[in-house]
Design a protein around this motif. Structure first.
Motif, PDB file in Angstrom:
ATOM      1  N   HIS A  96       0.878  -1.165   0.000  1.00 36.87           N
ATOM      2  CA  HIS A  96       0.000   0.000   0.000  1.00 36.87           C
ATOM      3  C   HIS A  96       0.917   1.217   0.000  1.00 36.87           C
ATOM      4  O   HIS A  96       1.908   1.250   0.726  1.00 36.87           O
ATOM      5  CB  HIS A  96      -0.888   0.051   1.249  1.00 36.87           C
ATOM      6  N   GLN A  97       0.590   2.200  -0.829  1.00 41.58           N
ATOM      7  CA  GLN A  97       1.352   3.445  -0.865  1.00 41.58           C
ATOM      8  C   GLN A  97       0.432   4.570  -0.425  1.00 41.58           C
ATOM      9  O   GLN A  97      -0.580   4.846  -1.057  1.00 41.58           O
ATOM     10  CB  GLN A  97       1.889   3.729  -2.272  1.00 41.58           C
ATOM     11  N   PHE A  98       0.809   5.233   0.656  1.00 39.97           N
ATOM     12  CA  PHE A  98       0.095   6.409   1.144  1.00 39.97           C
ATOM     13  C   PHE A  98       0.988   7.609   0.845  1.00 39.97           C
ATOM     14  O   PHE A  98       2.178   7.570   1.139  1.00 39.97           O
ATOM     15  CB  PHE A  98      -0.165   6.304   2.652  1.00 39.97           C
ATOM     16  N   TRP A  99       0.446   8.654   0.267  1.00 40.97           N
ATOM     17  CA  TRP A  99       1.272   9.817  -0.030  1.00 40.97           C
ATOM     18  C   TRP A  99       0.508  11.105   0.200  1.00 40.97           C
ATOM     19  O   TRP A  99      -0.721  11.145   0.150  1.00 40.97           O
ATOM     20  CB  TRP A  99       1.841   9.755  -1.452  1.00 40.97           C
ATOM     21  N   ALA A 100       1.274  12.141   0.452  1.00 40.18           N
ATOM     22  CA  ALA A 100       0.728  13.485   0.629  1.00 40.18           C
ATOM     23  C   ALA A 100       1.671  14.461  -0.064  1.00 40.18           C
ATOM     24  O   ALA A 100       2.879  14.231  -0.117  1.00 40.18           O
ATOM     25  CB  ALA A 100       0.603  13.829   2.104  1.00 40.18           C
ATOM     26  N   GLN A 101       1.105  15.536  -0.585  1.00 42.74           N
ATOM     27  CA  GLN A 101       1.879  16.512  -1.352  1.00 42.74           C
ATOM     28  C   GLN A 101       1.629  17.910  -0.803  1.00 42.74           C
ATOM     29  O   GLN A 101       0.487  18.275  -0.552  1.00 42.74           O
ATOM     30  CB  GLN A 101       1.449  16.455  -2.825  1.00 42.74           C
ATOM     31  N   ALA A 102       2.692  18.661  -0.611  1.00 38.62           N
ATOM     32  CA  ALA A 102       2.587  20.057  -0.206  1.00 38.62           C
ATOM     33  C   ALA A 102       3.457  20.892  -1.140  1.00 38.62           C
ATOM     34  O   ALA A 102       4.415  20.379  -1.717  1.00 38.62           O
ATOM     35  CB  ALA A 102       3.049  20.231   1.236  1.00 38.62           C
ATOM     36  N   HIS A 103       3.129  22.158  -1.292  1.00 38.49           N
ATOM     37  CA  HIS A 103       3.938  23.042  -2.122  1.00 38.49           C
ATOM     38  C   HIS A 103       3.957  24.432  -1.508  1.00 38.49           C
ATOM     39  O   HIS A 103       3.137  24.754  -0.647  1.00 38.49           O
ATOM     40  CB  HIS A 103       3.406  23.088  -3.558  1.00 38.49           C
ATOM     41  N   SER A 104       4.915  25.242  -1.971  1.00 42.08           N
ATOM     42  CA  SER A 104       5.101  26.546  -1.331  1.00 42.08           C
ATOM     43  C   SER A 104       5.067  27.722  -2.290  1.00 42.08           C
ATOM     44  O   SER A 104       5.601  28.773  -1.967  1.00 42.08           O
ATOM     45  CB  SER A 104       6.443  26.546  -0.600  1.00 42.08           C
ATOM     46  N   ALA A 105       4.468  27.568  -3.438  1.00 38.07           N
ATOM     47  CA  ALA A 105       4.482  28.687  -4.384  1.00 38.07           C
ATOM     48  C   ALA A 105       3.115  28.874  -5.024  1.00 38.07           C
ATOM     49  O   ALA A 105       2.340  27.931  -5.160  1.00 38.07           O
ATOM     50  CB  ALA A 105       5.525  28.430  -5.468  1.00 38.07           C
ATOM     51  N   ARG A 106       2.858  30.102  -5.396  1.00 36.54           N
ATOM     52  CA  ARG A 106       1.628  30.462  -6.115  1.00 36.54           C
ATOM     53  C   ARG A 106       0.381  29.996  -5.362  1.00 36.54           C
ATOM     54  O   ARG A 106      -0.585  29.525  -5.958  1.00 36.54           O
ATOM     55  CB  ARG A 106       1.674  29.918  -7.527  1.00 36.54           C
ATOM     56  N   LEU A 107       0.425  30.110  -4.050  1.00 38.18           N
ATOM     57  CA  LEU A 107      -0.646  29.571  -3.215  1.00 38.18           C
ATOM     58  C   LEU A 107      -1.994  30.243  -3.454  1.00 38.18           C
ATOM     59  O   LEU A 107      -3.031  29.641  -3.192  1.00 38.18           O
ATOM     60  CB  LEU A 107      -0.253  29.673  -1.739  1.00 38.18           C
ATOM     61  N   THR A 108      -1.998  31.461  -3.947  1.00 37.42           N
ATOM     62  CA  THR A 108      -3.267  32.152  -4.189  1.00 37.42           C
ATOM     63  C   THR A 108      -3.793  31.915  -5.599  1.00 37.42           C
ATOM     64  O   THR A 108      -4.892  32.353  -5.921  1.00 37.42           O
ATOM     65  CB  THR A 108      -3.118  33.666  -3.954  1.00 37.42           C
ATOM     66  N   MET A 109      -3.029  31.221  -6.419  1.00 35.41           N
ATOM     67  CA  MET A 109      -3.479  30.944  -7.789  1.00 35.41           C
ATOM     68  C   MET A 109      -4.593  29.905  -7.750  1.00 35.41           C
ATOM     69  O   MET A 109      -4.421  28.822  -7.203  1.00 35.41           O
ATOM     70  CB  MET A 109      -2.313  30.413  -8.621  1.00 35.41           C
ATOM     71  N   PRO A 110      -5.752  30.213  -8.327  1.00 34.59           N
ATOM     72  CA  PRO A 110      -6.847  29.238  -8.320  1.00 34.59           C
ATOM     73  C   PRO A 110      -6.427  27.924  -8.987  1.00 34.59           C
ATOM     74  O   PRO A 110      -5.807  27.917 -10.052  1.00 34.59           O
ATOM     75  CB  PRO A 110      -7.949  29.925  -9.124  1.00 34.59           C
ATOM     76  N   GLY A 111      -6.736  26.831  -8.344  1.00 29.96           N
ATOM     77  CA  GLY A 111      -6.488  25.512  -8.915  1.00 29.96           C
ATOM     78  C   GLY A 111      -5.076  24.980  -8.786  1.00 29.96           C
ATOM     79  O   GLY A 111      -4.794  23.862  -9.220  1.00 29.96           O
ATOM     80  N   ILE A 112      -4.165  25.738  -8.173  1.00 30.70           N
ATOM     81  CA  ILE A 112      -2.765  25.290  -8.114  1.00 30.70           C
ATOM     82  C   ILE A 112      -2.617  24.012  -7.281  1.00 30.70           C
ATOM     83  O   ILE A 112      -1.929  23.081  -7.688  1.00 30.70           O
ATOM     84  CB  ILE A 112      -1.819  26.402  -7.609  1.00 30.70           C
ATOM     85  N   THR A 113      -3.269  23.944  -6.142  1.00 31.36           N
ATOM     86  CA  THR A 113      -3.132  22.756  -5.293  1.00 31.36           C
ATOM     87  C   THR A 113      -3.751  21.544  -5.973  1.00 31.36           C
ATOM     88  O   THR A 113      -3.160  20.461  -5.975  1.00 31.36           O
ATOM     89  CB  THR A 113      -3.757  23.017  -3.909  1.00 31.36           C
TER      90      THR A 113
END
Length: 179
Positions: free
Chosen positions: A134-151
């Motif tokens: 089983h692979q459990f994963w999570a993703q975080a990022h630190s740029a363009r956080l206010t851009m709609p749809g980036i996450t």
């Protein structure tokens, strides 16, 4: 408000060490992920590998190369970038990827990542049997956080890449079992 059930991922028919190796050596990106993470500079640049107190770390700097499709699209990069890949394996089954890029010449290789886009990915790999996981994963990022749809875009791109890895590794597992 709707609630979402958290469902465990379905088991993958892969020996867990194959996935760990795949995540530690990401020189495969241009070949397995040409539409998301791939760019030939990754395969052409040597990584350094070192033992850590709890596992292994690989580090690769790809300097002054075109951005891969995902960073061009989501990071807005239109010129060459300096790209980093820092991967930590923490025994027995966690892999953390710190990856990203910044415009060439803005100081990223010297430690100034403030002009770029940084992504952190956590993988918890749980063997189910000798040949499945089983692979459990999570993703975080630190740029363009206010851009709609980036996450959502980041999640979709990483999910696409992981599904490509799974298809490749399941085929490798089948081949290994044939011998």
């Amino acid at each position: 408000m709707a609630t979402r059930k958290c469902r465990p991922p379905r088991p993958r028919k892969i020996y867990h060490q194959l996935l760990i190796d795949n995540l530690l050596d990401i020189s495969h990106l241009p070949f397995v992920h040409p539409t998301t993470l791939g760019e030939m500079g990754v395969a052409e640049t040597q990584a350094t590998t070192e033992r850590t107190a709890r596992g292994v770390r690989t580090v690769r700097w790809i300097v002054d190369r075109p951005p891969p499709p995902m960073l061009a699209k989501l990071g807005g990069f239109t010129t060459n970038i300096d790209r980093w890949q820092i991967v930590d394996f923490i025994a027995p089954s966690a892999v953390i990827l710190d990856v990203g890029g910044a415009p060439t010449g803005t100081g990223a290789p010297e430690g100034d990542l403030s002009h770029g886009m940084s992504n952190c990915n956590l993988n918890a790999i749980t063997p189910e049997t000798e040949t499945s996981l089983h692979q459990f994963w999570a993703q975080a990022h630190s740029a363009r956080l206010t851009m709609p749809g980036i996450t959502e875009g980041m999640h979709d791109q990483v999910r696409t890449a992981f599904l490509e890895d799974i298809a490749f590794l399941e085929a490798q597992q089948k081949r290994n079992e044939a011998y």
